[in-house]
Design an enzyme around this catalytic site. Structure first.
Site, PDB file in Angstrom:
ATOM      1  N   CYS A 279      53.574   6.304  56.152  1.00 27.05           N
ATOM      2  CA  CYS A 279      54.543   7.388  56.257  1.00 27.05           C
ATOM      3  C   CYS A 279      54.742   8.083  54.904  1.00 27.05           C
ATOM      4  CB  CYS A 279      55.850   6.863  56.852  1.00 27.05           C
ATOM      5  SG  CYS A 279      56.943   8.160  57.468  1.00 27.05           S
ATOM      6  N   HIS A 363      53.670   4.596  62.188  1.00 26.46           N
ATOM      7  CA  HIS A 363      54.298   3.304  61.901  1.00 26.46           C
ATOM      8  C   HIS A 363      53.634   2.173  62.694  1.00 26.46           C
ATOM      9  CE1 HIS A 363      57.964   4.318  59.490  1.00 26.46           C
ATOM     10  NE2 HIS A 363      57.605   5.523  59.895  1.00 26.46           N
ATOM     11  N   GLU A 365      53.941  -0.933  62.394  1.00 24.72           N
ATOM     12  CA  GLU A 365      54.770  -2.133  62.603  1.00 24.72           C
ATOM     13  C   GLU A 365      55.468  -2.122  63.956  1.00 24.72           C
ATOM     14  OE1 GLU A 365      57.871   0.789  61.736  1.00 24.72           O
ATOM     15  OE2 GLU A 365      55.846   0.442  60.963  1.00 24.72           O
TER      16      GLU A 365
END
Length: 390
Positions: A279, A363, A365
């Site tokens: 990001c 992202h 995760e």
């Protein structure tokens, strides 16, 4: 002044959203009492509202949830990305749903009040989302007053007077103030979060507003994680003798944060240490390579964004939250574009030819969101293993 949701004659509206162009959305105030100014954006995720509200990348923003059932799983102490939320407020279609989940420890409205978050329910979020889609993300003020009395002219002036996110360094507001170690790893039902006790590699994570689940993914991948402030120098980072360096997510304009982050990243690139950015970290790595970034009219925010891996042809459904983007044409010849958005073709990832360095805009995760991209953490570990074996 435009009334986007005309009130009935006998209604008492305890909340408003006032945009800088004078548009007023009326509804019911939720959470804390008061007013808050920020950029109004929307998020299309169908789950994970607590993770979204605690994502440091939402600093300076008022989040419109397009999914209507917000609050149905309540709130708890585990599903958070930072202790103190940085978002400026939230906008909902319906009243907060009463919690119906065994993990809930408190009602979402109670949680909002505890964190001084101001919200508005009862708004035509489809109309607001279309307005953002067609005209771009506006500056606005969300206000909650139990007596229903609002000085609309003053709120409009406050929205107009806010500088906006472009040119704003917000990473400094959400970064840690001092170095610390992170050992918490992945969550499993019944056991909670694991602890990384036998790491194979040492990663220094530069915190520009890092989400906890990113740090957990690094730990779960076999890494000892040392977190340093966003203004750390290359010398500060290398003093820890890392096997790899992680550049975290974060809020605000990457060009503004880059004033102090880019020299650090340039210094780290000279060391040859493996590097992974997500990001804001991806954007600032690109800036350090000589590329440019620009503000997007809408931004990408949601857990349903398709991204194509150009090397494999595989399409990943990803979680995203960014309002700025790297201009791919500005990348140098030794930076290869690896991922692109299938929504608008914008840049979603790069790697540096000849060096163990890569980054993605989205992202991996997955907090909240699908887990299609967890392999990127393994890729980072493989780069560190390759460097150690060389």
């Amino acid at each position: 002044m435009t009334l986007a949701t005309p009130p009935s004659e006998d209604a008492v509206h305890t909340g408003v959203l006032v945009l800088a162009d004078g548009t007023v959305f009326r509804g019911r105030g939720i959470g804390a009492v008061g007013d808050s100014v920020g950029e109004v954006c929307f998020n299309t995720s169908m789950t994970g509202y607590q993770e979204i509200l605690t994502d440091p990348s939402y600093a300076g923003q008022i989040i419109t949830f397009t999914f209507p059932h917000i609050g149905n799983t309540g709130a708890n102490l585990e599903d958070i990305e930072t202790v103190t939320p940085a978002a400026r407020g939230l906008i909902l279609r319906a009243d907060i749903t009463d919690p119906s989940n065994w993990r809930s420890t408190r009602h979402l409205d109670e949680w909002l009040k505890a964190h001084d978050l101001i919200g508005l329910a009862g708004v035509d979020t489809r109309r607001l989302t279309r307005r953002i889609r067609d005209l771009g993300a506006p500056n606005g003020v969300v206000a909650h007053a139990p007596d229903g009395n609002f000085d609309l002219n003053a709120l409009i002036a406050k929205a107009k007077g806010w500088a906006g996110l472009e040119g704003m360094d917000l990473a400094k507001d959400v970064s840690c103030r001092q170095t610390y170690d992170w050992t918490e790893a992945g969550w499993t039902m019944g056991a909670g979060y694991a602890t990384q006790e036998q790491p194979k590699f040492h990663v220094v994570a530069i915190d520009y507003g890092a989400k906890r689940n990113i740090l957990r993914c690094l730990a779960a991948s076999g890494c000892k994680v040392t977190v340093v402030p966003g203004n750390a120098t290359a010398e500060d980072v290398m003093r820890h003798k890392p096997d790899g360096v992680f550049l975290s997510n974060g809020p605000g304009d990457p060009a503004a944060t880059g004033a102090y982050a880019v020299p650090t990243i340039k210094g780290l690139l000279d060391t040859g240490v493996p590097m992974f950015g997500i990001c804001l970290g991806h954007q600032m790595l690109s800036l350090a390579l000589g590329a440019k970034t620009t503000k997007m009219p809408l931004g990408h925010r949601g857990a349903n964004h398709p991204v194509k891996d150009l090397a494999s042809g595989r399409v990943e459904i990803t979680s995203q939250n960014h309002g700025f983007v790297v201009i791919p044409e500005s990348l140098p010849a030794d930076a290869e574009v690896t991922h692109v958005s299938l929504f608008d073709g914008s840049n979603e990832g790069i790697r540096l030819k000849g060096k163990p360095v890569f980054s993605v805009q989205y992202h991996p995760e997955a907090s909240p969101g699908p887990q299609d991209s967890h392999y990127l953490f393994d890729r980072f570990v493989e780069l560190m293993a390759g460097k150690a074996a060389a």
